[in-house]
Design a protein around this motif. Structure first.
Motif, PDB file in Angstrom:
ATOM      1  N   HIS A   1     -38.452  16.546 -88.656  1.00  0.00           N
ATOM      2  CA  HIS A   1     -37.766  17.394 -87.687  1.00  0.00           C
ATOM      3  C   HIS A   1     -36.530  18.017 -88.319  1.00  0.00           C
ATOM      4  O   HIS A   1     -35.804  17.353 -89.055  1.00  0.00           O
ATOM      5  N   GLY A   2     -36.297  19.307 -88.021  1.00  0.00           N
ATOM      6  CA  GLY A   2     -35.085  19.974 -88.485  1.00  0.00           C
ATOM      7  C   GLY A   2     -33.876  19.317 -87.843  1.00  0.00           C
ATOM      8  O   GLY A   2     -33.866  19.060 -86.641  1.00  0.00           O
ATOM      9  N   ASN A   3     -32.865  19.019 -88.631  1.00  0.00           N
ATOM     10  CA  ASN A   3     -31.700  18.311 -88.083  1.00  0.00           C
ATOM     11  C   ASN A   3     -30.467  19.190 -87.984  1.00  0.00           C
ATOM     12  O   ASN A   3     -29.377  18.714 -87.709  1.00  0.00           O
ATOM     13  N   ILE A   4     -30.639  20.497 -88.218  1.00  0.00           N
ATOM     14  CA  ILE A   4     -29.563  21.467 -88.084  1.00  0.00           C
ATOM     15  C   ILE A   4     -30.079  22.564 -87.151  1.00  0.00           C
ATOM     16  O   ILE A   4     -31.242  22.957 -87.251  1.00  0.00           O
TER      17      ILE A   4
ATOM     18  N   ASP B   1     -38.875  22.673 -88.390  1.00  0.00           N
ATOM     19  CA  ASP B   1     -39.519  21.418 -88.751  1.00  0.00           C
ATOM     20  C   ASP B   1     -40.411  21.665 -89.967  1.00  0.00           C
ATOM     21  O   ASP B   1     -40.867  22.783 -90.205  1.00  0.00           O
ATOM     22  N   ARG B   2     -40.675  20.595 -90.724  1.00  0.00           N
ATOM     23  CA  ARG B   2     -41.587  20.678 -91.871  1.00  0.00           C
ATOM     24  C   ARG B   2     -42.706  19.681 -91.645  1.00  0.00           C
ATOM     25  O   ARG B   2     -42.465  18.547 -91.236  1.00  0.00           O
ATOM     26  N   THR B   3     -43.924  20.097 -91.925  1.00  0.00           N
ATOM     27  CA  THR B   3     -45.067  19.205 -91.806  1.00  0.00           C
ATOM     28  C   THR B   3     -45.909  19.309 -93.063  1.00  0.00           C
ATOM     29  O   THR B   3     -45.928  20.337 -93.738  1.00  0.00           O
ATOM     30  N   GLY B   4     -46.595  18.210 -93.360  1.00  0.00           N
ATOM     31  CA  GLY B   4     -47.465  18.202 -94.523  1.00  0.00           C
ATOM     32  C   GLY B   4     -48.377  16.995 -94.510  1.00  0.00           C
ATOM     33  O   GLY B   4     -48.219  16.072 -93.707  1.00  0.00           O
ATOM     34  N   LYS B   5     -49.332  17.008 -95.415  1.00  0.00           N
ATOM     35  CA  LYS B   5     -50.317  15.937 -95.520  1.00  0.00           C
ATOM     36  C   LYS B   5     -49.917  14.992 -96.644  1.00  0.00           C
ATOM     37  O   LYS B   5     -49.565  15.430 -97.748  1.00  0.00           O
ATOM     38  N   ILE B   6     -49.974  13.701 -96.368  1.00  0.00           N
ATOM     39  CA  ILE B   6     -49.677  12.696 -97.384  1.00  0.00           C
ATOM     40  C   ILE B   6     -50.881  12.601 -98.310  1.00  0.00           C
ATOM     41  O   ILE B   6     -51.998  12.299 -97.867  1.00  0.00           O
ATOM     42  N   ILE B   7     -50.656  12.893 -99.603  1.00  0.00           N
ATOM     43  CA  ILE B   7     -51.759  12.870-100.554  1.00  0.00           C
ATOM     44  C   ILE B   7     -51.711  11.655-101.474  1.00  0.00           C
ATOM     45  O   ILE B   7     -52.680  11.376-102.169  1.00  0.00           O
TER      46      ILE B   7
ATOM     47  N   VAL C   1     -41.375  12.224-101.264  1.00  0.00           N
ATOM     48  CA  VAL C   1     -40.517  12.124-100.085  1.00  0.00           C
ATOM     49  C   VAL C   1     -40.215  10.664 -99.754  1.00  0.00           C
ATOM     50  O   VAL C   1     -41.120   9.832 -99.713  1.00  0.00           O
ATOM     51  N   TYR C   2     -38.948  10.390 -99.530  1.00  0.00           N
ATOM     52  CA  TYR C   2     -38.484   9.135 -98.941  1.00  0.00           C
ATOM     53  C   TYR C   2     -38.031   9.503 -97.530  1.00  0.00           C
ATOM     54  O   TYR C   2     -36.897   9.930 -97.344  1.00  0.00           O
ATOM     55  N   PRO C   3     -38.910   9.387 -96.520  1.00  0.00           N
ATOM     56  CA  PRO C   3     -38.582   9.880 -95.177  1.00  0.00           C
ATOM     57  C   PRO C   3     -37.369   9.172 -94.574  1.00  0.00           C
ATOM     58  O   PRO C   3     -37.182   7.968 -94.735  1.00  0.00           O
ATOM     59  N   GLY C   4     -36.570   9.952 -93.861  1.00  0.00           N
ATOM     60  CA  GLY C   4     -35.415   9.433 -93.163  1.00  0.00           C
ATOM     61  C   GLY C   4     -35.721   9.246 -91.699  1.00  0.00           C
ATOM     62  O   GLY C   4     -36.884   9.330 -91.260  1.00  0.00           O
ATOM     63  N   PRO C   5     -34.688   9.016 -90.886  1.00  0.00           N
ATOM     64  CA  PRO C   5     -34.882   8.763 -89.457  1.00  0.00           C
ATOM     65  C   PRO C   5     -35.367   9.982 -88.669  1.00  0.00           C
ATOM     66  O   PRO C   5     -35.786   9.840 -87.531  1.00  0.00           O
ATOM     67  N   ASP C   6     -35.316  11.156 -89.297  1.00  0.00           N
ATOM     68  CA  ASP C   6     -35.784  12.366 -88.631  1.00  0.00           C
ATOM     69  C   ASP C   6     -37.262  12.659 -88.892  1.00  0.00           C
ATOM     70  O   ASP C   6     -37.768  13.716 -88.548  1.00  0.00           O
ATOM     71  N   ALA C   7     -37.979  11.712 -89.512  1.00  0.00           N
ATOM     72  CA  ALA C   7     -39.389  11.903 -89.865  1.00  0.00           C
ATOM     73  C   ALA C   7     -40.293  11.002 -89.014  1.00  0.00           C
ATOM     74  O   ALA C   7     -39.914   9.907 -88.623  1.00  0.00           O
TER      75      ALA C   7
END
Length: 61
Positions: free
Chosen positions: A12-15, A20-26, A49-55
């Motif tokens: 999710h965009g935090n600003i 928002d950005r989406t993608g497939k985990i490969i 990517v090391y996802p944060g709390p906005d993911a």
């Protein structure tokens, strides 16, 4: 956070105004589904990517 290959990552965009950005985990590089994840984003960019709390992980159907 746990994921599998084929799941989708939604960041999710935090600003205000940031999309928002989406993608497939490969690839899952952490143990037992833990980060980091190699993600191919919908815009064609691939990144580690090391996802944060906005993911959010959306399981593959």
């Amino acid at each position: 956070m746990h994921a599998a290959v084929g799941d989708r990552l939604h960041v999710h965009g935090n600003i205000v105004g940031q999309a928002d950005r989406t993608g497939k985990i490969i690839e899952v590089r952490g143990a037992a589904g833990e980060p980091p994840y190699l993600v191919r984003f919908d815009d064609g960019h691939t990144g580690l990517v090391y996802p944060g709390p906005d993911a959010v992980i959306e399981p593959d159907e």
